[in-house]
Design a protein around this motif. Sequence first.
Motif, short mmCIF file in Angstrom:
data_model
loop_
_atom_site.label_atom_id
_atom_site.label_comp_id
_atom_site.label_asym_id
_atom_site.label_seq_id
_atom_site.Cartn_x
_atom_site.Cartn_y
_atom_site.Cartn_z
N VAL A 30 -40.82 -8.32 3.28
CA VAL A 30 -40.45 -9.71 3.05
C VAL A 30 -40.29 -9.91 1.55
O VAL A 30 -41.10 -9.41 0.77
N GLU A 31 -39.25 -10.66 1.15
CA GLU A 31 -39.05 -11.04 -0.25
C GLU A 31 -38.99 -12.56 -0.34
O GLU A 31 -38.26 -13.19 0.42
N PHE A 39 -36.85 -17.53 1.00
CA PHE A 39 -36.96 -16.14 1.47
C PHE A 39 -35.61 -15.46 1.35
O PHE A 39 -34.59 -16.01 1.77
N LEU A 40 -35.60 -14.26 0.78
CA LEU A 40 -34.38 -13.50 0.60
C LEU A 40 -34.29 -12.32 1.55
O LEU A 40 -33.21 -11.77 1.75
N ALA A 41 -35.44 -11.90 2.11
CA ALA A 41 -35.44 -10.75 3.02
C ALA A 41 -36.60 -10.85 3.99
O ALA A 41 -37.65 -11.41 3.67
N ARG A 99 -42.98 -14.71 9.98
CA ARG A 99 -42.42 -15.74 10.87
C ARG A 99 -41.61 -16.77 10.08
O ARG A 99 -40.51 -17.14 10.48
N ASP A 100 -42.16 -17.23 8.95
CA ASP A 100 -41.46 -18.23 8.13
C ASP A 100 -40.14 -17.66 7.60
O ASP A 100 -39.11 -18.34 7.60
N LEU A 105 -34.17 -17.17 7.71
CA LEU A 105 -33.00 -16.29 7.66
C LEU A 105 -32.16 -16.34 8.94
O LEU A 105 -30.99 -15.97 8.91
N GLU A 106 -32.75 -16.78 10.04
CA GLU A 106 -32.01 -16.84 11.31
C GLU A 106 -31.30 -18.16 11.52
O GLU A 106 -30.53 -18.29 12.47
N ARG A 107 -31.51 -19.11 10.62
CA ARG A 107 -30.78 -20.38 10.72
C ARG A 107 -29.30 -20.14 10.48
O ARG A 107 -28.93 -19.34 9.60
#
Length: 111
Positions: A30-31, A39-41, A99-100, A105-107
């Motif tokens: 996670v990044e 969040f970038l990754a 999760r966050d 990212l899935e939006r």
Amino acid sequence: MLTYVRWYWPDDDLWNYDELDADRWALRHVELRGSDGIFLAAASLAEVLIARDSGTVSAVAEYERRYGVVPEAPFPPPGSVLEPALESLSSGEFERLWRDARRQLERPAGT
């Protein structure tokens, strides 16, 4: 046994969080940008391998565009002198970040 680490990369203002296997390879990564909490990754090695094995040429590139890249080398053992330094974190904290990050990212684009 899984372990969880975080490290800060000041040049890019990035907090990095990794789930490591017993050999210290990253399973999930996670990044999080420090300045704005974006969040970038949120990349998973298992998912990258599924994309690779799917047979489509662009599957891995598409995955990495959306979720980022998993580190491609094992992390040094505990006690190693590193820059940046690795800090431990709990599995619960990592799961919350995962999760966050995935939710963000899935939006669909633009929402």
